[in-house]
Design a protein around this motif. Structure first.
Motif, PDB file in Angstrom:
ATOM      1  N   TRP A 218     -12.132  -4.878  -7.542  1.00 12.99           N
ATOM      2  CA  TRP A 218     -10.938  -5.418  -6.874  1.00 12.99           C
ATOM      3  C   TRP A 218     -11.248  -6.743  -6.187  1.00 12.99           C
ATOM      4  O   TRP A 218     -10.427  -7.656  -6.191  1.00 12.99           O
ATOM      5  CB  TRP A 218     -10.420  -4.406  -5.849  1.00 12.99           C
ATOM      6  CG  TRP A 218      -9.173  -4.860  -5.165  1.00 12.99           C
ATOM      7  CD1 TRP A 218      -7.905  -4.801  -5.633  1.00 12.99           C
ATOM      8  CD2 TRP A 218      -9.081  -5.448  -3.854  1.00 12.99           C
ATOM      9  NE1 TRP A 218      -7.018  -5.317  -4.726  1.00 12.99           N
ATOM     10  CE2 TRP A 218      -7.718  -5.722  -3.625  1.00 12.99           C
ATOM     11  CE3 TRP A 218     -10.010  -5.767  -2.872  1.00 12.99           C
ATOM     12  CZ2 TRP A 218      -7.273  -6.304  -2.444  1.00 12.99           C
ATOM     13  CZ3 TRP A 218      -9.561  -6.343  -1.691  1.00 12.99           C
ATOM     14  CH2 TRP A 218      -8.215  -6.606  -1.488  1.00 12.99           C
ATOM     15  N   THR A 227      -4.418  -3.769  -8.431  1.00 13.66           N
ATOM     16  CA  THR A 227      -4.090  -2.846  -7.349  1.00 13.66           C
ATOM     17  C   THR A 227      -5.196  -1.818  -7.172  1.00 13.66           C
ATOM     18  O   THR A 227      -5.692  -1.257  -8.154  1.00 13.66           O
ATOM     19  CB  THR A 227      -2.759  -2.117  -7.631  1.00 13.66           C
ATOM     20  OG1 THR A 227      -1.714  -3.079  -7.791  1.00 13.66           O
ATOM     21  CG2 THR A 227      -2.407  -1.183  -6.484  1.00 13.66           C
ATOM     22  N   TRP A 229      -6.227   1.650  -4.649  1.00 13.67           N
ATOM     23  CA  TRP A 229      -5.789   2.627  -3.640  1.00 13.67           C
ATOM     24  C   TRP A 229      -7.029   3.257  -3.017  1.00 13.67           C
ATOM     25  O   TRP A 229      -7.795   3.939  -3.690  1.00 13.67           O
ATOM     26  CB  TRP A 229      -4.917   3.686  -4.290  1.00 13.67           C
ATOM     27  CG  TRP A 229      -4.378   4.728  -3.352  1.00 13.67           C
ATOM     28  CD1 TRP A 229      -4.233   4.626  -2.002  1.00 13.67           C
ATOM     29  CD2 TRP A 229      -3.885   6.025  -3.709  1.00 13.67           C
ATOM     30  NE1 TRP A 229      -3.694   5.770  -1.480  1.00 13.67           N
ATOM     31  CE2 TRP A 229      -3.462   6.647  -2.510  1.00 13.67           C
ATOM     32  CE3 TRP A 229      -3.768   6.712  -4.914  1.00 13.67           C
ATOM     33  CZ2 TRP A 229      -2.935   7.936  -2.496  1.00 13.67           C
ATOM     34  CZ3 TRP A 229      -3.240   7.999  -4.892  1.00 13.67           C
ATOM     35  CH2 TRP A 229      -2.820   8.599  -3.698  1.00 13.67           C
ATOM     36  N   LEU A 347       4.095  -3.926  -4.793  1.00 15.12           N
ATOM     37  CA  LEU A 347       3.488  -3.914  -6.119  1.00 15.12           C
ATOM     38  C   LEU A 347       4.110  -4.959  -7.039  1.00 15.12           C
ATOM     39  O   LEU A 347       3.478  -5.404  -7.998  1.00 15.12           O
ATOM     40  CB  LEU A 347       3.604  -2.519  -6.746  1.00 15.12           C
ATOM     41  CG  LEU A 347       2.803  -1.414  -6.059  1.00 15.12           C
ATOM     42  CD1 LEU A 347       2.984  -0.095  -6.786  1.00 15.12           C
ATOM     43  CD2 LEU A 347       1.326  -1.773  -5.992  1.00 15.12           C
ATOM     44  N   SER A 350       2.006  -7.960  -7.038  1.00 13.96           N
ATOM     45  CA  SER A 350       0.691  -7.852  -7.659  1.00 13.96           C
ATOM     46  C   SER A 350       0.731  -8.138  -9.151  1.00 13.96           C
ATOM     47  O   SER A 350      -0.313  -8.300  -9.776  1.00 13.96           O
ATOM     48  CB  SER A 350       0.114  -6.454  -7.422  1.00 13.96           C
ATOM     49  OG  SER A 350       0.818  -5.490  -8.181  1.00 13.96           O
ATOM     50  N   VAL A 360      -3.682  -6.229  -4.587  1.00 12.79           N
ATOM     51  CA  VAL A 360      -3.166  -5.465  -3.448  1.00 12.79           C
ATOM     52  C   VAL A 360      -4.071  -4.269  -3.188  1.00 12.79           C
ATOM     53  O   VAL A 360      -4.457  -3.562  -4.126  1.00 12.79           O
ATOM     54  CB  VAL A 360      -1.725  -4.980  -3.708  1.00 12.79           C
ATOM     55  CG1 VAL A 360      -1.256  -4.074  -2.577  1.00 12.79           C
ATOM     56  CG2 VAL A 360      -0.778  -6.164  -3.871  1.00 12.79           C
ATOM     57  N   LYS A 377      -3.122   4.147 -10.755  1.00 12.88           N
ATOM     58  CA  LYS A 377      -3.794   2.902 -10.387  1.00 12.88           C
ATOM     59  C   LYS A 377      -5.275   3.182 -10.083  1.00 12.88           C
ATOM     60  O   LYS A 377      -5.645   4.307  -9.752  1.00 12.88           O
ATOM     61  CB  LYS A 377      -3.133   2.282  -9.146  1.00 12.88           C
ATOM     62  CG  LYS A 377      -1.640   1.962  -9.311  1.00 12.88           C
ATOM     63  CD  LYS A 377      -1.412   0.788 -10.217  1.00 12.88           C
ATOM     64  CE  LYS A 377       0.070   0.409 -10.254  1.00 12.88           C
ATOM     65  NZ  LYS A 377       0.315  -0.731 -11.165  1.00 12.88           N
TER      66      LYS A 377
END
Length: 636
Positions: A218, A227, A229, A347, A350, A360, A377
């Motif tokens: 990332w 993206t 998480w 989103l 992104s 993101v 994701k």
């Protein structure tokens, strides 16, 4: 070519003079090359090309008088200086024009930015005209010196006016975005929250996050799967890890990181709008030159900072900065209805092909609405990083116990026993930094000998819920007066419309149905807030907040009773606000002298007034709604 022919002719005449004075040194290529470059850059954008041709036409008007002067000025140093100034003015135009054209997404910002450029270009033209006129009149050295002084003065004036105009536009834009009073406080709260998290991070407890493949991918992504998480259980240190990633991106200097920390204390139905506003403000604070674009395109056009306007504005701002990235922490603290909307809006940025993607990072617990949108994701779960998290917790525990070393030396506890205690704490933590922190806070305050320490560690509660239950049991053992104060403090932190200031809670708790006067005899000290520790802590900007969102959830969940009831809480908050406003009438009481009123303000007898005026009606309506719900659910 016909349209710039006058410029080319004028430069040719000028070149003859310059080449004579400079003994044939080829200075003109430094002008020819920028002209070609500028025309190439603007060739595929009609508006820019027209403005550039117009500017060249105005420059050409001041270069038409040099053809007869090539022999006249061979040995005149004053006129050589005039010709040098003309040369400098032409270069200055191209320097500024090139700086303008090389900005990212310059076409989007052309009209507003060129308008600011025109202001400086006007002074360049005036300088060219004045010095060309001196050449035409074969002026004397005194006139040339005066012209030089005029040029320096007008350059300073132009810069000053440009700065003042930019500052005024910047202020107007921030005002348009709402970056004043409450919104200004909200933005400052974000910065303070970041500083607070970084300050609470102990060495060697968060750096490991940078070594994990999803995070490394990332950090270096330029559009592929932008993206990420980051998820984990409550109290596992997600926010601190998030703050370290923000700090790393800032130090790295390769990206412009935009961040937002969601909070239960400011959870509203307009959370998505607040996040986009915050991102726009952060960009403008670091790139104030972009405010001219926002001012021309949005403020002057009479648009409001609606969600639609923000969705059209933010992509353009993002396209103008280097390596933009978005970080949103605590999304699970938003209202359920807002989580989906926030993710949907964020989103979209992104993967916006119009300006390139914006990576993101979403940091939250694994809750239903968020999981539904992010399950496919790339992600990093702290639940799967048991080894790294436990090592970090061990380092944190060791450092905290070292800080308490003086106390434990008095208890005569040997090193091996302390190491055993460290291991027990890490094992029982089950990956929760928050649990360790709360446990150590209690051990530091409530243990007075080695046997008590061993007993306390053996009896440590399992998990946060059991820990909170034990604290509530202690609160219930308070005297009736202190129990009432503790409950009302917790009510204010839970139900206030924003994170309350410590002095606001102190004064609100002092006002009850039996006491409606705040005076030196009834005002409570700040130490009254200690009744609710360790569940509360000092927050940013002198606020008082819960140590974690899970405390807020616990007090409203059935598992705690619930311990706090909305109806009685809203009644107490409304009562405090209304009582406070009534006391505020003393500010216009003619029986009190101005000095007495000023002294009362200085003593803090009106500290809750601003909150009460702004939110009393909301609390009253919430009380009425809660009361109606209770009647419907319990008709008996």
């Amino acid at each position: 070519m016909k349209r710039i022919q006058p410029l080319l002719d004028g430069l040719e005449r000028y070149s003859k003079v310059v080449e004579v004075l400079c003994n044939g040194t080829p200075y003109l290529p430094w002008i020819w090359a920028p002209i070609k470059l500028m025309l190439q850059l603007a060739s595929d954008f009609t508006t820019a090309f027209e403005r550039l041709i117009s500017a060249y036409s105005q420059i050409a008007e001041n270069l038409s008088r040099f053809d007869r002067l090539s022999q006249a000025f061979g040995g005149n140093p004053e006129f050589q200086q005039v010709l040098a100034v003309v040369y400098a003015d032409i270069l200055e135009f191209h320097r500024r024009a090139y700086k303008f054209f090389r900005k990212p997404s310059w076409k989007c910002f052309f009209l507003s930015s060129w308008g600011r450029f025109d202001n400086r270009f006007k002074y360049i033209l005036e300088s060219l005209a004045r010095h060309s006129d001196l050449v035409d009149r074969e002026a004397n050295a005194l006139s040339i010196a005066e012209a030089r002084e005029w040029r320096e003065r007008t350059t300073r004036e132009a810069k000053k006016r440009e700065t003042e105009m930019a500052a005024a536009q910047y202020r107007h834009v921030l005002s348009w975005l709402g970056d004043r009073t409450a919104d200004q406080d909200a933005q400052d709260e974000q910065d303070n929250r970041l500083d607070q998290l970084l300050g609470s991070c102990y060495p060697n407890t968060a750096e490991w996050i940078l070594t994990r493949s999803p995070v490394k991918n990332w950090l270096r992504t330029q559009g592929n799967k932008p993206t990420l998480w980051l998820k984990g259980k409550p109290g596992s240190g997600k926010s601190v890890l998030c703050s370290k990633l923000i700090q790393f991106l800032r130090k790295d200097g390769q990206s412009s990181v935009l961040f937002y920390f969601c909070s239960y204390a400011s959870a509203t139905s307009k959370q998505s709008t607040r996040i986009l506003k915050s991102f726009a403000i952060q960009i403008l604070r670091r790139h104030q030159n972009l405010s001219s674009y926002v001012y021309d395109e949005y403020v002057l056009s009479g648009q409001t900072p609606s969600m639609q306007a923000l969705k059209s504005l933010l992509p353009n701002l993002l396209s103008s900065i280097r390596g933009p990235r978005m970080v949103i922490d605590g999304l699970d603290e938003c209202l359920d209805s807002e989580q989906k909307e926030v993710l949907k809006d964020i989103l979209a940025f992104s993967s916006n092909v119009a300006y390139g993607s914006c990576p993101v990072l979403i940091v939250s617990r694994d809750v239903r609405h968020i999981n539904a949108m992010l399950s496919k994701k790339p992600s990093l779960s702290l639940n799967n990083e048991e080894s790294a998290v436990n090592a970090a917790i061990g380092s944190f525990t060791k450092q905290r116990l070292l800080e308490m070393q003086t106390r434990f030396q008095e208890l005569d506890i040997d090193r091996s026993t302390m190491e055993d205690f460290e291991k027990q704490i890490v094992d029982k933590a089950k990956g929760m930094f928050l649990w360790v922190r709360l446990v150590l806070d209690i051990l530091e305050d409530d243990v007075y000998n080695a046997n008590e320490l061993k007993t306390a560690i053996d009896a440590l509660p399992a998990g946060l819920t059991e820990f909170y239950e034990r604290i509530i049991l202690l609160v219930k053992r308070f005297s009736p007066q202190n129990y009432d104060k503790a409950v009302r403090i917790l009510e204010w932190i839970t139900f206030a419309k924003r994170a309350p200031k410590k002095f606001e809670v102190q004064d609100a708790v002092a006002l009850t149905a039996n006491n409606n006067i705040l005076s030196e005899d009834t005002k409570l000290p700040e130490t009254v807030l200690h009744l609710c520790r360790p569940l509360v802590e000092d927050g940013p900007d002198n606020t008082i907040v819960f140590v974690h969102f899970t405390v807020y959830e616990y007090f409203l969940h059935e598992s705690s009773g619930p311990f706090l009831h909305r109806e009685s809480a809203e009644y107490n908050l409304t009562l405090s606000c209304v009582t406070y406003m009534l006391q505020g009438m003393s500010l216009i009481n003619s029986r009190l002298s101005e000095e007495e009123r000023t002294v009362n303000v200085g003593k803090g007898f009106h500290g809750l007034h601003l909150y009460a005026v702004e939110y009393w009606l909301e609390h009253l309506l919430d009380y009425a709604q809660a009361r109606q719900v209770m009647r419907v659910s319990d008709p008996a």
